[in-house]
Design a protein around this motif. Structure first.
Motif, PDB file in Angstrom:
ATOM      1  N   LEU B  34     -21.316 -46.256   7.611  1.00  0.00           N
ATOM      2  CA  LEU B  34     -20.983 -46.986   6.556  1.00  0.00           C
ATOM      3  C   LEU B  34     -19.211 -46.420   6.350  1.00  0.00           C
ATOM      4  O   LEU B  34     -19.178 -45.329   6.623  1.00  0.00           O
ATOM      5  CB  LEU B  34     -21.510 -46.884   5.375  1.00  0.00           C
ATOM      6  CG  LEU B  34     -22.992 -47.615   5.482  1.00  0.00           C
ATOM      7  CD1 LEU B  34     -24.076 -46.751   4.406  1.00  0.00           C
ATOM      8  CD2 LEU B  34     -22.967 -48.810   4.941  1.00  0.00           C
ATOM      9  N   PHE B  35     -18.406 -47.436   5.875  1.00  0.00           N
ATOM     10  CA  PHE B  35     -17.097 -46.880   5.613  1.00  0.00           C
ATOM     11  C   PHE B  35     -16.732 -47.456   4.263  1.00  0.00           C
ATOM     12  O   PHE B  35     -17.061 -48.367   3.566  1.00  0.00           O
ATOM     13  CB  PHE B  35     -15.997 -47.576   6.547  1.00  0.00           C
ATOM     14  CG  PHE B  35     -16.495 -47.178   8.226  1.00  0.00           C
ATOM     15  CD1 PHE B  35     -17.385 -48.010   8.695  1.00  0.00           C
ATOM     16  CD2 PHE B  35     -16.261 -45.969   8.485  1.00  0.00           C
ATOM     17  CE1 PHE B  35     -17.679 -47.970   9.960  1.00  0.00           C
ATOM     18  CE2 PHE B  35     -16.583 -45.660   9.908  1.00  0.00           C
ATOM     19  CZ  PHE B  35     -17.358 -46.688  10.618  1.00  0.00           C
ATOM     20  N   TRP B  36     -15.683 -46.647   3.602  1.00  0.00           N
ATOM     21  CA  TRP B  36     -14.846 -47.157   2.605  1.00  0.00           C
ATOM     22  C   TRP B  36     -13.521 -47.396   2.948  1.00  0.00           C
ATOM     23  O   TRP B  36     -13.073 -46.226   3.401  1.00  0.00           O
ATOM     24  CB  TRP B  36     -14.921 -46.312   1.318  1.00  0.00           C
ATOM     25  CG  TRP B  36     -16.374 -46.608   0.520  1.00  0.00           C
ATOM     26  CD1 TRP B  36     -17.347 -46.131   0.350  1.00  0.00           C
ATOM     27  CD2 TRP B  36     -16.334 -47.660  -0.632  1.00  0.00           C
ATOM     28  NE1 TRP B  36     -18.281 -46.541  -0.377  1.00  0.00           N
ATOM     29  CE2 TRP B  36     -17.561 -47.514  -1.138  1.00  0.00           C
ATOM     30  CE3 TRP B  36     -15.487 -48.832  -0.903  1.00  0.00           C
ATOM     31  CZ2 TRP B  36     -18.321 -48.480  -2.126  1.00  0.00           C
ATOM     32  CZ3 TRP B  36     -15.980 -49.575  -1.828  1.00  0.00           C
ATOM     33  CH2 TRP B  36     -17.288 -49.661  -2.503  1.00  0.00           C
ATOM     34  N   TYR B  37     -13.004 -48.319   2.954  1.00  0.00           N
ATOM     35  CA  TYR B  37     -11.487 -48.540   3.014  1.00  0.00           C
ATOM     36  C   TYR B  37     -10.659 -48.801   1.781  1.00  0.00           C
ATOM     37  O   TYR B  37     -11.221 -49.552   0.943  1.00  0.00           O
ATOM     38  CB  TYR B  37     -11.462 -49.570   4.112  1.00  0.00           C
ATOM     39  CG  TYR B  37     -11.556 -49.554   5.641  1.00  0.00           C
ATOM     40  CD1 TYR B  37     -12.540 -49.635   6.171  1.00  0.00           C
ATOM     41  CD2 TYR B  37     -10.626 -48.773   6.343  1.00  0.00           C
ATOM     42  CE1 TYR B  37     -13.006 -49.179   7.442  1.00  0.00           C
ATOM     43  CE2 TYR B  37     -10.557 -48.826   7.913  1.00  0.00           C
ATOM     44  CZ  TYR B  37     -12.003 -48.986   8.279  1.00  0.00           C
ATOM     45  OH  TYR B  37     -12.112 -48.483   9.572  1.00  0.00           O
ATOM     46  N   LYS B  38      -9.439 -48.511   1.806  1.00  0.00           N
ATOM     47  CA  LYS B  38      -8.690 -48.611   0.802  1.00  0.00           C
ATOM     48  C   LYS B  38      -7.560 -49.590   1.325  1.00  0.00           C
ATOM     49  O   LYS B  38      -6.998 -49.219   2.393  1.00  0.00           O
ATOM     50  CB  LYS B  38      -8.205 -47.395   0.398  1.00  0.00           C
ATOM     51  CG  LYS B  38      -6.906 -47.293  -0.632  1.00  0.00           C
ATOM     52  CD  LYS B  38      -6.441 -45.835  -0.964  1.00  0.00           C
ATOM     53  CE  LYS B  38      -5.111 -45.955  -1.971  1.00  0.00           C
ATOM     54  NZ  LYS B  38      -4.972 -44.364  -2.126  1.00  0.00           N
ATOM     55  N   GLN B  39      -6.991 -50.514   0.343  1.00  0.00           N
ATOM     56  CA  GLN B  39      -5.912 -51.286   0.757  1.00  0.00           C
ATOM     57  C   GLN B  39      -4.710 -51.420  -0.275  1.00  0.00           C
ATOM     58  O   GLN B  39      -4.963 -51.862  -1.429  1.00  0.00           O
ATOM     59  CB  GLN B  39      -6.166 -52.818   1.048  1.00  0.00           C
ATOM     60  CG  GLN B  39      -5.187 -53.601   1.695  1.00  0.00           C
ATOM     61  CD  GLN B  39      -5.522 -54.930   1.709  1.00  0.00           C
ATOM     62  OE1 GLN B  39      -6.357 -55.681   1.249  1.00  0.00           O
ATOM     63  NE2 GLN B  39      -5.119 -55.606   3.186  1.00  0.00           N
ATOM     64  N   PRO B  40      -3.894 -50.602  -0.303  1.00  0.00           N
ATOM     65  CA  PRO B  40      -2.895 -50.521  -1.485  1.00  0.00           C
ATOM     66  C   PRO B  40      -2.174 -51.717  -1.369  1.00  0.00           C
ATOM     67  O   PRO B  40      -2.220 -52.569  -0.638  1.00  0.00           O
ATOM     68  CB  PRO B  40      -2.054 -49.336  -1.298  1.00  0.00           C
ATOM     69  CG  PRO B  40      -2.115 -48.989   0.445  1.00  0.00           C
ATOM     70  CD  PRO B  40      -3.676 -49.503   0.709  1.00  0.00           C
ATOM     71  N   PRO B  41      -1.191 -51.858  -2.459  1.00  0.00           N
ATOM     72  CA  PRO B  41      -0.125 -53.091  -2.448  1.00  0.00           C
ATOM     73  C   PRO B  41       0.747 -53.102  -1.280  1.00  0.00           C
ATOM     74  O   PRO B  41       0.909 -54.340  -0.592  1.00  0.00           O
ATOM     75  CB  PRO B  41       0.516 -52.778  -3.643  1.00  0.00           C
ATOM     76  CG  PRO B  41      -0.155 -52.078  -4.304  1.00  0.00           C
ATOM     77  CD  PRO B  41      -0.993 -51.111  -3.634  1.00  0.00           C
ATOM     78  N   SER B  42       0.799 -52.118  -0.436  1.00  0.00           N
ATOM     79  CA  SER B  42       1.488 -52.201   0.906  1.00  0.00           C
ATOM     80  C   SER B  42       0.887 -52.913   1.937  1.00  0.00           C
ATOM     81  O   SER B  42       1.268 -53.433   2.981  1.00  0.00           O
ATOM     82  CB  SER B  42       1.841 -50.877   1.438  1.00  0.00           C
ATOM     83  OG  SER B  42       0.685 -50.010   1.726  1.00  0.00           O
ATOM     84  N   ARG B  43      -0.385 -53.319   1.650  1.00  0.00           N
ATOM     85  CA  ARG B  43      -1.421 -53.989   2.583  1.00  0.00           C
ATOM     86  C   ARG B  43      -1.916 -53.355   3.863  1.00  0.00           C
ATOM     87  O   ARG B  43      -2.855 -53.776   4.325  1.00  0.00           O
ATOM     88  CB  ARG B  43      -0.771 -55.102   2.971  1.00  0.00           C
ATOM     89  CG  ARG B  43      -0.445 -56.105   2.140  1.00  0.00           C
ATOM     90  CD  ARG B  43       0.427 -57.562   2.308  1.00  0.00           C
ATOM     91  NE  ARG B  43       0.823 -57.478   3.791  1.00  0.00           N
ATOM     92  CZ  ARG B  43       1.829 -58.290   4.152  1.00  0.00           C
ATOM     93  NH1 ARG B  43       2.600 -58.907   3.398  1.00  0.00           N
ATOM     94  NH2 ARG B  43       1.904 -58.568   5.476  1.00  0.00           N
ATOM     95  N   GLN B  44      -1.683 -52.174   3.905  1.00  0.00           N
ATOM     96  CA  GLN B  44      -2.178 -51.287   5.032  1.00  0.00           C
ATOM     97  C   GLN B  44      -3.405 -50.805   4.552  1.00  0.00           C
ATOM     98  O   GLN B  44      -3.728 -49.988   3.812  1.00  0.00           O
ATOM     99  CB  GLN B  44      -1.266 -50.202   5.239  1.00  0.00           C
ATOM    100  CG  GLN B  44      -1.613 -49.214   6.555  1.00  0.00           C
ATOM    101  CD  GLN B  44      -1.564 -49.969   7.764  1.00  0.00           C
ATOM    102  OE1 GLN B  44      -0.642 -50.699   8.194  1.00  0.00           O
ATOM    103  NE2 GLN B  44      -2.649 -50.292   8.413  1.00  0.00           N
TER     104      GLN B  44
END
Lengths: 112, 114
Positions: B34-44
């Motif tokens: 399982l993973f948690w990903y983060k997508q900030p406003p920069s979209r990366q």
């Protein structure tokens, strides 16, 4: 530093045009993916490839095709763009096994 | 088919607070990750943390930790001492060794206020 590069950050195309979205990775990963991201729908898998010239349909392949002629490059093709294909497109790659995926910076495509 | 559910579409917290993001999944597999990903406003999209199902110990990465409950098929992310830079979309994702693709939840928008 690992890198997945998408050819465009923003793209505007007309209805009916043929559109190519390019993705290149420099990590020698076997697997590459194209996701579509829409608000409230999360990331939906369009197509993925586990080897050169190999491809498999994801959850929403209709209206799209892909090409993988070289290991490092995975292209998403919209044969005849339509307004409902306006979206954010994310490319990702990962190696085999129990590893995470690395993402490109995304292409925001607008079809007018 | 595997599914990932993030039931909270949006949350807002004050700087320095602790916040927990929930994620549940459904699978008949015994070995998965399982993973948690983060997508900030920069979209990366950036990997925050990963957890292998065979490991009983919960993963921790600095201010980020998970509460992995295998029997309940729950995988929540705790962010301690929230910072303004934590403002982002957060996605929970699931993968198995038998398939190369990752399945993502619909995401949750976290806003950290000053």
């Amino acid at each position: 530093d690992v890198k997945v590069t998408q050819s465009s950050r923003y793209l505007v195309k007309r209805t009916g045009e043929k559109v190519f979205l390019e993705c290149v990775q420099d990590m020698d990963h076997e697997n590459m993916f194209w996701y579509r991201q829409d608000p409230g729908l999360g990331l939906r898998l369009i197509y993925f490839s586990y080897d050169v010239k190999m491809k498999e349909k994801g959850d929403i392949p209709e209206g799209y095709s892909v090409s993988r002629e070289k290991k490092e490059r995975f292209s998403l093709i919209l044969e005849s763009a339509s307004t409902n294909q306006t979206s954010m497109y994310l490319c990702a790659s990962r190696s085999q096994g129990w590893t995470e995926a690395f993402f490109g910076q995304g292409t925001r495509l607008t079809v007018v | 088919a595997q599914t990932v559910t993030q039931s909270q579409p949006e949350m807002s917290v004050q700087e320095a607070e602790t916040v927990t993001l929930s994620c549940t999944y459904d699978t008949s597999e015994n070995n998965y990750y399982l993973f948690w990903y983060k997508q900030p406003p920069s979209r990366q999209m950036i990997l925050v943390i990963r957890q292998e199902a065979y490991k009983q110990q919960n993963a921790t990465e600095n201010r980020f930790s998970v509460n992995f409950q295998k029997a309940a098929k729950s995988f929540s992310l705790k962010i301690s001492d929230s910072q303004l830079g934590d403002t982002a979309m957060y996605f929970c994702a699931f993968g198995t060794g038998g398939s190369e693709k990752l399945v993502f939840g619909k995401g949750m928008k976290l806003t950290v206020n000053p």
